[in-house]
Design an enzyme around this catalytic site. Structure first.
Site, mmCIF file in Angstrom:
data_model
loop_
_atom_site.group_PDB
_atom_site.id
_atom_site.type_symbol
_atom_site.label_atom_id
_atom_site.label_comp_id
_atom_site.label_asym_id
_atom_site.label_seq_id
_atom_site.Cartn_x
_atom_site.Cartn_y
_atom_site.Cartn_z
ATOM 1 N N CYS A 69 -3.579 3.800 -22.278
ATOM 2 C CA CYS A 69 -2.554 4.490 -23.180
ATOM 3 C C CYS A 69 -3.336 4.798 -24.706
ATOM 4 O O CYS A 69 -2.941 5.954 -25.063
ATOM 5 C CB CYS A 69 -1.282 3.523 -23.472
ATOM 6 S SG CYS A 69 -1.573 1.584 -23.206
ATOM 7 N N HIS A 111 1.613 3.102 -30.207
ATOM 8 C CA HIS A 111 0.402 2.754 -30.722
ATOM 9 C C HIS A 111 -0.225 3.501 -31.720
ATOM 10 O O HIS A 111 -0.134 4.560 -31.813
ATOM 11 C CB HIS A 111 -0.543 2.829 -29.526
ATOM 12 C CG HIS A 111 -0.411 1.788 -28.392
ATOM 13 N ND1 HIS A 111 0.410 0.522 -28.183
ATOM 14 C CD2 HIS A 111 -1.136 1.887 -27.132
ATOM 15 C CE1 HIS A 111 0.197 0.124 -27.230
ATOM 16 N NE2 HIS A 111 -0.661 0.801 -26.213
HETATM 17 N N1 LIG Z 1 3.233 -0.217 -20.706
HETATM 18 C C1 LIG Z 1 2.230 0.765 -21.025
HETATM 19 O O1 LIG Z 1 2.231 1.104 -22.030
HETATM 20 C C2 LIG Z 1 1.260 1.069 -19.994
HETATM 21 C C3 LIG Z 1 0.485 2.338 -20.561
HETATM 22 C C4 LIG Z 1 -0.479 2.847 -19.454
HETATM 23 C C5 LIG Z 1 -0.208 1.872 -18.332
HETATM 24 N N2 LIG Z 1 0.429 1.025 -17.957
HETATM 25 C C6 LIG Z 1 0.343 0.627 -16.721
HETATM 26 O O2 LIG Z 1 1.601 0.792 -15.890
HETATM 27 C C7 LIG Z 1 1.961 -0.313 -15.152
HETATM 28 C C8 LIG Z 1 3.204 -0.926 -15.240
HETATM 29 O O3 LIG Z 1 3.617 -1.231 -16.698
HETATM 30 P P1 LIG Z 1 5.018 -1.423 -17.369
HETATM 31 O O4 LIG Z 1 4.661 -1.536 -18.680
HETATM 32 O O5 LIG Z 1 5.865 -0.466 -16.664
HETATM 33 O O6 LIG Z 1 5.158 -2.959 -16.485
HETATM 34 P P2 LIG Z 1 6.630 -3.745 -16.440
HETATM 35 O O7 LIG Z 1 7.643 -3.124 -17.162
HETATM 36 O O8 LIG Z 1 6.131 -5.394 -16.185
HETATM 37 O O9 LIG Z 1 6.780 -3.254 -14.830
HETATM 38 C C9 LIG Z 1 6.018 -3.802 -13.576
HETATM 39 C C10 LIG Z 1 6.568 -2.998 -12.493
HETATM 40 O O10 LIG Z 1 5.604 -3.339 -11.280
HETATM 41 C C11 LIG Z 1 6.455 -3.767 -10.131
HETATM 42 N N3 LIG Z 1 5.523 -4.641 -9.339
HETATM 43 C C12 LIG Z 1 5.088 -5.881 -9.876
HETATM 44 N N4 LIG Z 1 4.520 -6.282 -8.851
HETATM 45 C C13 LIG Z 1 4.786 -5.629 -7.711
HETATM 46 C C14 LIG Z 1 4.479 -5.823 -6.423
HETATM 47 N N5 LIG Z 1 3.728 -6.845 -5.702
HETATM 48 N N6 LIG Z 1 4.758 -4.599 -5.466
HETATM 49 C C15 LIG Z 1 5.520 -3.577 -5.889
HETATM 50 N N7 LIG Z 1 6.138 -3.531 -7.271
HETATM 51 C C16 LIG Z 1 5.669 -4.465 -8.135
HETATM 52 C C17 LIG Z 1 7.851 -4.521 -10.743
HETATM 53 O O11 LIG Z 1 8.746 -4.726 -10.147
HETATM 54 P P3 LIG Z 1 9.887 -5.969 -10.253
HETATM 55 O O12 LIG Z 1 10.851 -5.309 -11.116
HETATM 56 O O13 LIG Z 1 10.349 -5.997 -8.721
HETATM 57 O O14 LIG Z 1 8.891 -6.981 -10.490
HETATM 58 C C18 LIG Z 1 7.986 -3.326 -12.034
HETATM 59 O O15 LIG Z 1 8.539 -2.230 -11.607
HETATM 60 C C19 LIG Z 1 0.594 -1.501 -15.307
HETATM 61 O O16 LIG Z 1 -0.065 -0.974 -14.285
HETATM 62 C C20 LIG Z 1 0.182 -0.976 -16.574
HETATM 63 O O17 LIG Z 1 -1.167 -1.303 -16.740
HETATM 64 C C21 LIG Z 1 1.532 0.729 -18.894
#
Ligand SMILES: NC(=O)c1ccc[n+]([C@@H]2O[C@H](COP(=O)([O-])OP(=O)(O)OC[C@H]3O[C@@H](n4cnc5c(N)ncnc54)[C@H](OP(=O)(O)O)[C@@H]3O)[C@@H](O)[C@H]2O)c1
Length: 346
Positions: free
Chosen positions: A127, A242
């Site tokens: 990000c 950010h």
């Molecule tokens: N947040 C940001 O600003 C941002 C920016 C760029 C990239 N990202 C990337 O995007 C991804 C998610 O971020 P987020 O902020 O959305 O996180 P989050 O709100 O914690 O959501 C995580 C998601 O992954 C799922 N998950 C976790 N373990 C899993 C598994 N073993 N198999 C299948 N699904 C699984 C979770 O499902 P459950 O609900 O069932 O646990 C949930 O849907 C990360 O890789 C992060 O690095 C995030």
């Protein structure tokens, strides 16, 4: 060729996944069907819009044209190649594949041409890098970037939902003079604090992985390994948005006035720059917006070929979900879905 696709969203219950689902609908992506996947914990849950969460297994992942992943690096490591092998193009939000030579790392306004080289997986940048390169691209094209000195002020939603809850719980505890529980998302209390520790320190490294991502991903996206980058990533008690102070040293002279003109004309950028009336980008205003906002454009008094900028964007939107959906749109428009042969990455 089909122009209506079967789309998987993996991590559909998370912050980024929820927003990707919303953006696919709002931007009318040509999907014949969208299937939501998450962890075993969520299987069977009904999401807004009526989708029922599915679990990942060899049979449930068959038959997709496109898969948008936001479920963390280990899920992407295991399942993105399987989706690709089953015929889907994967757009992955995690850091798992970003620096792989076979995987294009793409920002829709910056290097869309790199999509043509995909072998089944396309990576969405980190990000902080994403919003910065949208603003830097026109300056790099005009004057060549020699060196960047970056300080970030990163929102807790960049860490995940749990970190947002922790900031709110800690803030409530402090305001009500209760003891805060032991921090889980970060090494220290984040409420009313600033942590010079965004990401994690790999063994022996004096930079965090977040800082390394800024350095390495910027060079890959701008296709210039000679750009020198210095980065300090700081976590601040902001929920979404950010902010970044970026010192840009160019190879050729570039005035602040010319930089402002270039940024006003740049796709995906809004310039907010009138300090006399306290106009500059703010995280709370950027939250929920698509653009990258740039202000405080000025000459660095310490260097005749350097400018200082303040760059702000919604880390969940342009920093993740929006760019992923824009990449899906570009893959569709450029007939790059169904066009790949799988390689070592996929
Ligand atoms: N947040 C940001 O600003 C941002 C920016 C760029 C990239 N990202 C990337 O995007 C991804 C998610 O971020 P987020 O902020 O959305 O996180 P989050 O709100 O914690 O959501 C995580 C998601 O992954 C799922 N998950 C976790 N373990 C899993 C598994 N073993 N198999 C299948 N699904 C699984 C979770 O499902 P459950 O609900 O069932 O646990 C949930 O849907 C990360 O890789 C992060 O690095 C995030």
């Amino acid at each position: 060729m089909s122009s209506s696709y079967r789309v998987a969203v993996v991590g559909a219950t998370g912050q980024v996944g929820t927003l990707m689902l919303q953006l696919l609908r709002e931007r009318e992506f040509p999907a014949s069907e969208i299937v939501a996947f998450a962890s075993e914990r969520s299987v069977g849950r009904e999401l807004d819009g009526g989708l029922i969460v599915q679990g990942l297994d060899e049979s449930s992942i068959q038959g997709f044209d496109l898969a948008l992943f936001s479920a963390g690096g280990s899920t992407s490591g295991e399942w993105a190649p399987r989706f690709a092998a089953a015929g889907a193009v994967v757009v992955d939000n995690s850091s798992r594949w970003r620096m792989n030579d076979d995987v294009p790392l793409v920002v829709s306004e910056v290097n869309p041409e790199a999509l043509a080289d995909h072998h089944g997986i396309v990576a969405n940048p980190n990000c902080s890098t994403m919003q910065m390169v949208v603003a830097l691209k026109p300056l790099h094209d005009a004057a060549g970037i020699e060196r960047l000195v970056i300080s970030t002020y990163q929102a807790v939603s960049g860490t995940g939902k749990q970190a947002v809850d922790e900031l709110l719980d800690q803030s409530h505890a402090v305001l009500h003079e209760r003891e805060i529980s032991t921090p889980e998302s970060y090494a220290h209390q984040i409420a009313f604090n600033a942590l010079p520790h965004a990401g994690s320190f790999a063994a022996g490294d004096d930079h965090t992985d977040e800082e390394r991502k800024l350095i390495n991903e910027t060079r890959k996206i701008l296709a210039d390994p000679s750009i020198r980058v210095s980065a300090t990533c700081v976590r601040v008690p902001v929920v979404t948005g950010h902010s970044e102070a970026v010192n840009v040293q160019t190879r050729e002279p570039l005035s602040p006035e010319r930089a402002r003109e270039l940024l006003v004309a740049a796709p995906g950028v809004s310039v907010l720059d009138d300090p006399a009336v306290a106009l500059y980008p703010l995280a709370i205003d950027a939250a929920g917006q698509d653009d990258v906002f740039v202000g405080r454009i000025r000459r660095d008094p310490g260097h005749e070929r350097a400018l200082d900028l303040w760059i702000v964007a919604d880390n969940l939107r342009k920093g993740a979900a929006l760019n992923a959906v824009q990449l899906a749109e570009l893959l569709h428009e450029r007939s790059l879905i169904h066009s790949h042969s799988t390689s070592s990455a996929a």
